[in-house]
Design a protein around this motif. Structure first.
Motif, PDB file in Angstrom:
ATOM      1  N   ASN A  37     -44.014  20.227  19.509  1.00 50.02           N
ATOM      2  CA  ASN A  37     -44.434  21.510  19.524  1.00 50.02           C
ATOM      3  C   ASN A  37     -43.697  22.323  18.634  1.00 50.02           C
ATOM      4  OD1 ASN A  37     -42.720  21.457  21.451  1.00 50.02           O
ATOM      5  ND2 ASN A  37     -44.054  22.276  23.150  1.00 50.02           N
ATOM      6  N   LEU A  38     -42.270  21.819  18.606  1.00 50.07           N
ATOM      7  CA  LEU A  38     -41.140  22.342  17.661  1.00 50.07           C
ATOM      8  C   LEU A  38     -41.455  21.697  16.235  1.00 50.07           C
ATOM      9  CD1 LEU A  38     -38.019  23.263  19.903  1.00 50.07           C
ATOM     10  CD2 LEU A  38     -39.395  24.799  18.300  1.00 50.07           C
ATOM     11  N   CYS A  39     -41.846  22.359  15.179  1.00 51.13           N
ATOM     12  CA  CYS A  39     -42.050  21.739  13.861  1.00 51.13           C
ATOM     13  C   CYS A  39     -41.097  22.391  12.901  1.00 51.13           C
ATOM     14  CB  CYS A  39     -43.617  21.741  13.577  1.00 51.13           C
ATOM     15  SG  CYS A  39     -44.462  21.337  14.874  1.00 51.13           S
ATOM     16  N   VAL A  40     -40.991  21.446  11.762  1.00 51.09           N
ATOM     17  CA  VAL A  40     -40.427  22.183  10.617  1.00 51.09           C
ATOM     18  C   VAL A  40     -41.113  22.872   9.990  1.00 51.09           C
ATOM     19  CG1 VAL A  40     -39.511  21.539   8.424  1.00 51.09           C
ATOM     20  CG2 VAL A  40     -39.048  19.933  10.153  1.00 51.09           C
ATOM     21  N   ALA A  41     -40.638  24.105   9.611  1.00 48.69           N
ATOM     22  CA  ALA A  41     -41.607  25.386   9.259  1.00 48.69           C
ATOM     23  C   ALA A  41     -42.520  24.734   7.880  1.00 48.69           C
ATOM     24  CB  ALA A  41     -40.688  26.464   8.871  1.00 48.69           C
ATOM     25  N   ALA A  42     -43.644  25.393   7.905  1.00 47.02           N
ATOM     26  CA  ALA A  42     -44.627  24.968   6.754  1.00 47.02           C
ATOM     27  C   ALA A  42     -43.985  25.323   5.437  1.00 47.02           C
ATOM     28  CB  ALA A  42     -45.832  25.720   7.133  1.00 47.02           C
ATOM     29  N   GLY A  43     -44.068  24.524   4.399  1.00 51.67           N
ATOM     30  CA  GLY A  43     -43.712  24.625   3.186  1.00 51.67           C
ATOM     31  C   GLY A  43     -42.172  24.241   3.083  1.00 51.67           C
ATOM     32  N   ALA A  44     -41.450  23.774   4.137  1.00 50.27           N
ATOM     33  CA  ALA A  44     -40.231  23.327   3.965  1.00 50.27           C
ATOM     34  C   ALA A  44     -40.064  21.747   3.360  1.00 50.27           C
ATOM     35  CB  ALA A  44     -39.512  23.349   5.295  1.00 50.27           C
ATOM     36  N   ILE A  45     -39.086  21.744   2.327  1.00 45.30           N
ATOM     37  CA  ILE A  45     -39.341  20.505   1.713  1.00 45.30           C
ATOM     38  C   ILE A  45     -38.067  19.555   1.763  1.00 45.30           C
ATOM     39  CG2 ILE A  45     -39.419  19.338  -0.705  1.00 45.30           C
ATOM     40  CD1 ILE A  45     -41.024  22.033  -1.520  1.00 45.30           C
ATOM     41  N   PRO A  46     -38.349  18.552   2.450  1.00 46.49           N
ATOM     42  CA  PRO A  46     -36.981  17.502   2.576  1.00 46.49           C
ATOM     43  C   PRO A  46     -36.207  17.379   1.126  1.00 46.49           C
ATOM     44  CG  PRO A  46     -38.899  16.109   2.724  1.00 46.49           C
ATOM     45  CD  PRO A  46     -39.332  17.662   2.471  1.00 46.49           C
ATOM     46  N   PHE A  47     -34.929  17.409   1.359  1.00 47.95           N
ATOM     47  CA  PHE A  47     -34.113  16.938  -0.018  1.00 47.95           C
ATOM     48  C   PHE A  47     -33.728  15.524  -0.203  1.00 47.95           C
ATOM     49  CE2 PHE A  47     -30.815  17.860   3.379  1.00 47.95           C
ATOM     50  CZ  PHE A  47     -29.934  16.654   3.070  1.00 47.95           C
ATOM     51  N   PHE A  48     -34.211  14.777   0.965  1.00 50.62           N
ATOM     52  CA  PHE A  48     -33.965  13.349   0.689  1.00 50.62           C
ATOM     53  C   PHE A  48     -35.165  12.626   1.781  1.00 50.62           C
ATOM     54  CE2 PHE A  48     -32.552   9.223   2.269  1.00 50.62           C
ATOM     55  CZ  PHE A  48     -31.929   8.579   1.153  1.00 50.62           C
ATOM     56  N   THR A  49     -35.619  11.481   1.355  1.00 50.71           N
ATOM     57  CA  THR A  49     -36.710  10.809   1.911  1.00 50.71           C
ATOM     58  C   THR A  49     -36.467   9.268   1.816  1.00 50.71           C
ATOM     59  OG1 THR A  49     -38.455  12.530   1.908  1.00 50.71           O
ATOM     60  CG2 THR A  49     -38.987  10.232   2.291  1.00 50.71           C
ATOM     61  N   ARG A  50     -36.413   8.693   2.938  1.00 49.28           N
ATOM     62  CA  ARG A  50     -36.416   7.280   2.982  1.00 49.28           C
ATOM     63  C   ARG A  50     -37.573   6.682   3.972  1.00 49.28           C
ATOM     64  NH1 ARG A  50     -30.884   3.975   3.736  1.00 49.28           N
ATOM     65  NH2 ARG A  50     -30.711   4.625   1.572  1.00 49.28           N
ATOM     66  N   LYS A  51     -38.228   5.721   3.314  1.00 52.49           N
ATOM     67  CA  LYS A  51     -39.522   5.353   4.053  1.00 52.49           C
ATOM     68  C   LYS A  51     -39.296   3.962   4.635  1.00 52.49           C
ATOM     69  CE  LYS A  51     -42.836   7.921   1.189  1.00 52.49           C
ATOM     70  NZ  LYS A  51     -44.110   7.828   0.541  1.00 52.49           N
ATOM     71  N   THR A  52     -38.246   3.545   4.720  1.00 47.45           N
ATOM     72  CA  THR A  52     -37.816   2.020   5.219  1.00 47.45           C
ATOM     73  C   THR A  52     -36.842   2.318   6.332  1.00 47.45           C
ATOM     74  OG1 THR A  52     -36.266   1.593   3.303  1.00 47.45           O
ATOM     75  CG2 THR A  52     -38.637   0.945   3.353  1.00 47.45           C
ATOM     76  N   SER A  53     -36.328   3.256   7.033  1.00 48.79           N
ATOM     77  CA  SER A  53     -35.493   3.596   8.167  1.00 48.79           C
ATOM     78  C   SER A  53     -35.969   2.578   9.295  1.00 48.79           C
ATOM     79  CB  SER A  53     -35.043   4.701   8.525  1.00 48.79           C
ATOM     80  OG  SER A  53     -34.584   5.609   7.047  1.00 48.79           O
TER      81      SER A  53
END
Length: 351
Positions: A37-53
């Motif tokens: 229920n505590l979520c990253v605010a709508a519209g916030a964009i990650p500056f880094f993503t890794r899909k194999t952690s």
């Protein structure tokens, strides 16, 4: 601790375990917050993503190694890193990827004077400790808010309060909380405080007590978050809109900073954290083990220099330390202008 050695093959079926500290490469800690229920605010964009952690610890290491990373989400092996200015939104009944907040526990700052009623407190005492070891002990004790360390005797005293009497005179601080005491003085040996009661014309009537002066330097827990603790029994009139468990105080404050509606928090020694969206207080209130903290922001006048400067007599700088190209005509530069120039020139610490 026991030393380990190679064993006979006849007893190698036994299992041995040694103590270790996992994830020692993490400068900051991280903790899961909320239950979806505590979520990253709508519209916030990650500056880094890794899909194999592989785990949240791998994601935590990635966040820890990148400057400005304040939180991350981890779900289905996907790790998303967000900067420290990212806001959190509370969504009642909502569901979002688990949010992990990076935080660093408050540090200790050395200060003069002594704690309120320190002479009457019963500290937890350890012998043979350095300043760093004493700070580590205070950090590990959930209730510890300050400590005093005597570097010669290496005596470490931990206290559950951080309220300091606003004076550098330890005897004056002791006298302020001693009934009937109107003046104090230091003994000739500089290790005892003489507490006195004075007459109407300043003459000493009698000596009330002679008590030892607390030895060593006082260190106070110093938080980087912009919150101030209300020392009296204040209560927020509303119900908390977010409740967290086993959250250190620094994490509780940081989550409030990130949640745009949060104005105050309550926190107790069990790690219960309550976030409120208002600062309406009632006094007195029912007895509670929770302490109330309200959020505030320092105001900085943009027209003033960022730093303050103090003259040091009989001191010189090596000419090689001068910043290249920073010479100005002294006949046409005032002291204030010079301070402002130093404030705005990168790496300038003195003039």
């Amino acid at each position: 601790k026991h030393s380990l050695s190679n064993t006979d093959t006849a007893i190698q079926d036994s299992r041995y375990y040694v103590d270790y500290q996992p994830f020692v490469d993490l400068d900051k800690e991280f903790q899961l917050v909320g239950n979806g229920n505590l979520c990253v605010a709508a519209g916030a964009i990650p500056f880094f993503t890794r899909k194999t952690s592989q785990s949240e610890y791998d994601c935590g290491r990635l966040c820890n190694d990148r400057y400005g990373c304040g939180l991350f989400t981890f779900e289905n092996d996907e790790c998303n890193l967000y900067n420290d200015l990212t806001s959190l939104d509370y969504m009642e009944g909502g569901s979002c990827p688990p949010v992990f907040v990076m935080f660093k526990r408050g540090l200790f700052t050395r200060t003069d004077g002594m704690l309120v009623e320190e002479i009457h407190l019963s500290p937890t005492v350890f012998d043979g400790k350095s300043v760093g070891e004493c700070a580590a002990l205070c950090d590990d004790f959930f209730d510890c808010k300050s400590f005093r360390i005597h570097e010669e005797t290496m005596t470490c005293s931990l206290f559950e309060t951080g309220y300091r009497y606003n004076t550098n005179d330890k005897c004056e601080a002791i006298c302020a909380f001693e009934e009937g005491c109107t003046s104090s003085s230091l003994s000739r040996t500089d290790d005892m405080c003489i507490l006195q009661e004075e007459g109407p014309y300043g003459e000493s009537i009698n000596i009330i007590d002679i008590v030892p002066v607390p030895k060593g330097d006082l260190y106070i827990y110093d938080s980087d978050s912009f919150f101030t603790e209300l020392p009296e029994s204040f209560c927020v009139t509303a119900n908390a809109f977010v409740e967290l468990e086993k959250a250190p105080l620094e994490l509780c404050k940081k989550i409030c900073d990130m949640e745009v509606h949060c104005l105050s928090v309550e926190h107790n020694d069990n790690g219960d954290c309550f976030l409120f969206d208002e600062r309406d207080f009632s006094l007195p209130c029912l007895a509670t083990d929770k302490k109330l903290y309200i959020s505030y922001k320092d105001y900085v006048d943009p027209t003033l220099p960022e730093y303050t400067y103090q003259p040091i007599l009989d001191a010189c700088f090596d000419v090689s330390a001068q910043i290249s190209g920073s010479g100005f005509d002294p006949d046409r530069t005032t002291t204030t202008e010079c301070e402002q120039l130093c404030s705005f020139v990168e790496k300038c610490f003195a003039y």
